[in-house]
Write a protein that holds these residues in place. Structure first.
Motif, short mmCIF file in Angstrom:
data_model
loop_
_atom_site.label_atom_id
_atom_site.label_comp_id
_atom_site.label_asym_id
_atom_site.label_seq_id
_atom_site.Cartn_x
_atom_site.Cartn_y
_atom_site.Cartn_z
N TRP A 146 0.84 -1.20 0.00
CA TRP A 146 0.00 0.00 0.00
C TRP A 146 0.87 1.24 0.00
O TRP A 146 0.58 2.24 -0.66
N LEU A 147 2.01 1.20 0.72
CA LEU A 147 2.88 2.36 0.86
C LEU A 147 3.39 2.84 -0.48
O LEU A 147 3.47 4.02 -0.74
N TRP A 148 3.71 1.88 -1.39
CA TRP A 148 4.34 2.27 -2.63
C TRP A 148 3.41 2.27 -3.84
O TRP A 148 3.86 2.48 -4.96
N THR A 149 2.13 2.02 -3.64
CA THR A 149 1.22 1.99 -4.79
C THR A 149 0.02 2.90 -4.66
O THR A 149 -0.69 3.10 -5.64
N TRP A 150 -0.25 3.47 -3.49
CA TRP A 150 -1.46 4.26 -3.32
C TRP A 150 -1.49 5.48 -4.23
O TRP A 150 -2.55 5.88 -4.72
N TRP A 151 -0.33 6.08 -4.49
CA TRP A 151 -0.27 7.33 -5.25
C TRP A 151 -0.51 7.11 -6.74
O TRP A 151 -0.77 8.07 -7.48
N ILE A 152 -0.41 5.85 -7.21
CA ILE A 152 -0.58 5.58 -8.64
C ILE A 152 -1.99 5.95 -9.09
O ILE A 152 -2.21 6.42 -10.21
N ARG A 153 -2.98 5.78 -8.20
CA ARG A 153 -4.36 6.13 -8.56
C ARG A 153 -4.50 7.61 -8.85
O ARG A 153 -5.14 8.01 -9.83
N PHE A 154 -3.89 8.44 -8.02
CA PHE A 154 -3.96 9.89 -8.23
C PHE A 154 -3.18 10.30 -9.48
O PHE A 154 -3.62 11.17 -10.24
N LEU A 155 -2.03 9.69 -9.68
CA LEU A 155 -1.24 10.00 -10.87
C LEU A 155 -1.99 9.62 -12.13
O LEU A 155 -1.97 10.37 -13.13
N SER A 156 -2.66 8.48 -12.13
CA SER A 156 -3.45 8.06 -13.30
C SER A 156 -4.57 9.05 -13.59
O SER A 156 -4.84 9.38 -14.75
N ALA A 157 -5.24 9.52 -12.52
CA ALA A 157 -6.31 10.50 -12.70
C ALA A 157 -5.77 11.80 -13.31
O ALA A 157 -6.42 12.42 -14.16
N ALA A 158 -4.57 12.21 -12.87
CA ALA A 158 -3.95 13.42 -13.43
C ALA A 158 -3.66 13.25 -14.91
O ALA A 158 -3.92 14.15 -15.72
#
Length: 552
Positions: A146-158
Motif C-alpha cells: 500500500w505504501l508504494w502503490t497508493w499514489w498511482i491512482r492519483f497520478l493516473s487521474a492526473a
C-alpha cells in the motif's frame, strides 16, 4: 460568456483538475518507512510492546493532510466551470428538446467516474492479515505494498485529465449550426420571474453581486436548488456509508463491500441520470411537466426506500457482544475467564469464526494457542474459549478450532437489497437532469450560467458537504463496540447494531427524499402562480445591473 472563452475555461479546468490529482500524489516523494515497533501477537500470548505509547508523528501526518486538502480544493474550484459552463455550452449548441439527452450523458459520465473511484480504490481498504505479529507502519496501515502503490491512482487521474487538454482545445469557437439554434431559441417564448424583467447586467464585481442577490431571492430557483441538494445528499451520503452498511449487514470483507458499493453506484446513478435526460427530451416536457416528473419519480424512490428496512440479516453470535462465552463472561466485555491470561488487545480487530459458529474479536480473545497458514485462510488450534461444534482435521491431522473468516450468516437477502438500492438510485437519478433543465428555462439566457452557479452553491452547502457527516453520525449512533488502544485513545467503530443501522440509514434517506418532494412541490405551485399572474414575456438586454425606472 462567449464560446471561445468557455473553451478556454474548459482547458484551464482540465489542467487544474490534473494538477490537483498530482498534488494528492506528491506526499509519496521522499517517503520513509517510519515504523513504530509495536508487535501484537494475534494468538493467546503476552502482548509485546517495544516502544509503548507514543504520540503520532504530526509532521508526517500533516504532509498528507496539507497536500490532499490543497489538491481537493484545487479540483473543487476547477471542476465548477466544467459543471456550470459545460451545461450552458451544451444548451447553447443543441436544440431545446435535445439538451436533456446531452446533459444526461454528461451527468452519467460524472456518476461513472465517482463509482469507478470506489472500485479502483477498494484494494486500499484491505485489512492486512497478521501472521505472527502485526507491525504498525505509521500512516500506511502496515502494508508495504500500500505504501508504494497508493499514489498511482492519483497520478493516473492526473494523466487522464491532461489527455483531454488537446481535444478540448480543438473545440471550434462556434459549433456547426449553433448560430441557427441560438436564433431559434431567441424566438421561443419563455416565462421569467418578474424581477428579471428588463434587467440589465454589467461586468463589474458589484454588478455580479447585485444579480447574484436577485437570483438568490428567486423562490422557484432556490426551491429547485434545495431539491437537487437533498437528492445529492442521499447519493453522496449513501456512497460514503454504503460500504460500511454492506460490510456489517451482510458480513462482507471491506474490499468486497467497497467494490459492490461502487458497482451499485455506477449503473444505478448513471442510468438514472441518463434516462432522466432522455425521457425529458423525448417527451419534450415543459417546465411544469418537468417538475411533475421530478415529484413522481421522487415518490417512487421513496416507496422503494421503505422496503429496504425489510431487507436485513439477523445478527450473528459475537463473543462478548451478544454472547457471553457460554455463561462464563459478561455481555459488553470481550475478556472472559477463558482468555484473561492472554492479555489481548482490542485495538487490533481480526475476527475469526469458531467451529461453534460464534464469531470472536480476534484469535487471542478466542484463546487460540497457535495457528497455521496451510491454505489461503489461516486456521487456529487449541482455542480455550471454543468448546463445542463440529470437529474437523487439517492436512496434518490437527483439529481445527477456528478459521480466519466471517461466520456464515445464513442470510441470502443481499441480491434483494442490491435490487432495491439499485432501483432507488435509478429513480433518484431521474430528477437530476430535469432540475437543471428547469432552472435554465426559468431565467434569461444571459443568466443561465450564474443561475446554475447559485444552484451549485446551494447544493454544496446543503447537500454534498453535510451528506457524508450526517450518514457518518448515523453509523456512529449504531456502534456497539469501538476501538480503544493501549494508550486509551478511542478509534474507529468495529461492531455495529445491524437493526439500528438499517433504520437510521433508511430514516435519514427517507427524510431527504421527503424534502425533495416538498421543495419541488413548492417550486411547482410558485411557478404556476407566477405564470398565471404574469403573461408578459420580457425582452432582455444585458448591459448594467440596474432595473430601468419608468419615466413619469
Amino acid at each position: 460568456m462567449e464560446t471561445e472563452k468557455k473553451v478556454t475555461w474548459f482547458v484551464a479546468s482540465s489542467f487544474l483538475i490534473g494538477l490537483g490529482s498530482l498534488l494528492c500524489a506528491l506526499p509519496f516523494i521522499n517517503e520513509e518507512k517510519n515504523k513504530s515497533k509495536v508487535g501484537i501477537e494475534d494468538i493467546c500470548t503476552e502482548i509485546k510492546v517495544v516502544s509503548g505509547c507514543q504520540s503520532s508523528d504530526a509532521s508526517f501526518q500533516s504532509k498528507y493532510l496539507y497536500f490532499i486538502t490543497l489538491g481537493q480544493t484545487m479540483q473543487g474550484i476547477a471542476g465548477m466551470p466544467l459543471y456550470i459552463l459545460g451545461t450552458t455550452f451544451i444548451d447553447e449548441n443543441v436544440a431545446t428538446h435535445s439538451t436533456g439527452i446531452y446533459v444526461g450523458i454528461a451527468e452519467c459520465m460524472s456518476m461513472i467516474g465517482y463509482g469507478m473511484g470506489y472500485v479502483i480504490g477498494a484494494p486500499l481498504v484491505k485489512v492486512p492479515e497478521n501472521s505472527t505479529s502485526a507491525t504498525n507502519t505509521t500512516g500506511t496501515n502496515g502494508s508495504t505494498e500500500w505504501l508504494w502503490t497508493w499514489w498511482i491512482r492519483f497520478l493516473s487521474a492526473a494523466l487522464v485529465a491532461w489527455f483531454t487538454l488537446i481535444p478540448l482545445s480543438c473545440f471550434p469557437h462556434n459549433m456547426p449550426g449553433s448560430t441557427r439554434i441560438k436564433a431559434a431559441k431567441r424566438k421561443q417564448r419563455h416565462w421569467f420571474d418578474s424581477k428579471l424583467k428588463d434587467l440589465q447586467v454589467g461586468t463589474s464585481i458589484k454588478d455580479l453581486c447585485a444579480v447574484f442577490w436577485i437570483l438568490m431571492k428567486n423562490p422557484v430557483l432556490i426551491c429547485l436548488s434545495l431539491s437537487k441538494a437533498t437528492e445529492y445528499l442521499v447519493i453522496i451520503g449513501a456512497a460514503e456509508f454504503l460500504p460500511i452498511y454492506l460490510e456489517n449487514q451482510f458480513m462482507l470483507t471491506p474490499p468486497a463491500a467497497t467494490i459492490l458499493a461502487g458497482l451499485v453506484l455506477i449503473p444505478g446513478g448513471a442510468l438514472g441520470q441518463l434516462l432522466g435526460g432522455i425521457i425529458a427530451s423525448t417527451l419534450e416536457m415543459s417546465c411544469k411537466a418537468l417538475m411533475r416528473f421530478i415529484m413522481a419519480t421522487s415518490v417512487i424512490s421513496l416507496i422503494l426506500l421503505m422496503f429496504i428496512t425489510l431487507v436485513r440479516c439477523n445478527p450473528l453470535q459475537f463473543a462478548g457482544i451478544n454472547e457471553d462465552y457460554d455463561g462464563e463472561g459478561q455481555l459488553g466485555n470481550l475478556t472472559a475467564p477463558c482468555n484473561e491470561k492472554c492479555r489481548c488487545s482490542s485495538s487490533v480487530y481480526s475476527s475469526i469464526c469458531g467451529r461453534d459458529d460464534i464469531e470472536y474479536f480476534s484469535p487471542c480473545f478466542a484463546g487460540c494457542m497457535y495457528s497455521k497458514a496451510l491454505t489461503r485462510k489461516k486456521t487456529y488450534y487449541n482455542c480455550s474459549c471454543i468448546k463445542e461444534g463440529l470437529i474437523t482435521a487439517d492436512e496434518e491431522g490437527d483439529f481445527i478450532d477456528a478459521r480466519r473468516e466471517k461466520c456464515d450468516a445464513k442470510c441470502y437477502k443481499l441480491p434483494l437489497f442490491v435490487a432495491f438500492i439499485f432501483s432507488t438510485l435509478v429513480f433518484s437519478g431521474f430528477s437530476g437532469v430535469p432540475i437543471a433543465l428547469t432552472i435554465m428555462r426559468i431565467v434569461p439566457v444571459q443568466l443561465r450560467s450564474l443561475a446554475l452557479g447559485v444552484c451549485y452553491v446551494v447544493l454544496r452547502i446543503f447537500g454534498t458537504i453535510p451528506g457524508p457527516s450526517i450518514f457518518k453520525m448515523s453509523g456512529e449512533n449504531s456502534c456497539i463496540f469501538r476501538d480503544v488502544n493501549e494508550c486509551g485513545y478511542t478509534g474507529r467503530c468495529w461492531i455495529y447494531n445491524k437493526t439500528r443501522m438499517a433504520y437510521l440509514f433508511v430514516g435519514i434517506s427517507f427524510l431527504c427524499k421527503l424534502c425533495t418532494i416538498i421543495f419541488t412541490t413548492t417550486a411547482f405551485f410558485m411557478y404556476k402562480r407566477q405564470v398565471n399572474e404574469s403573461t408578459d414575456i420580457p425582452n432582455i438586454t444585458v448591459k448594467n445591473p440596474k432595473v430601468k425606472k419608468e419615466r413619469n
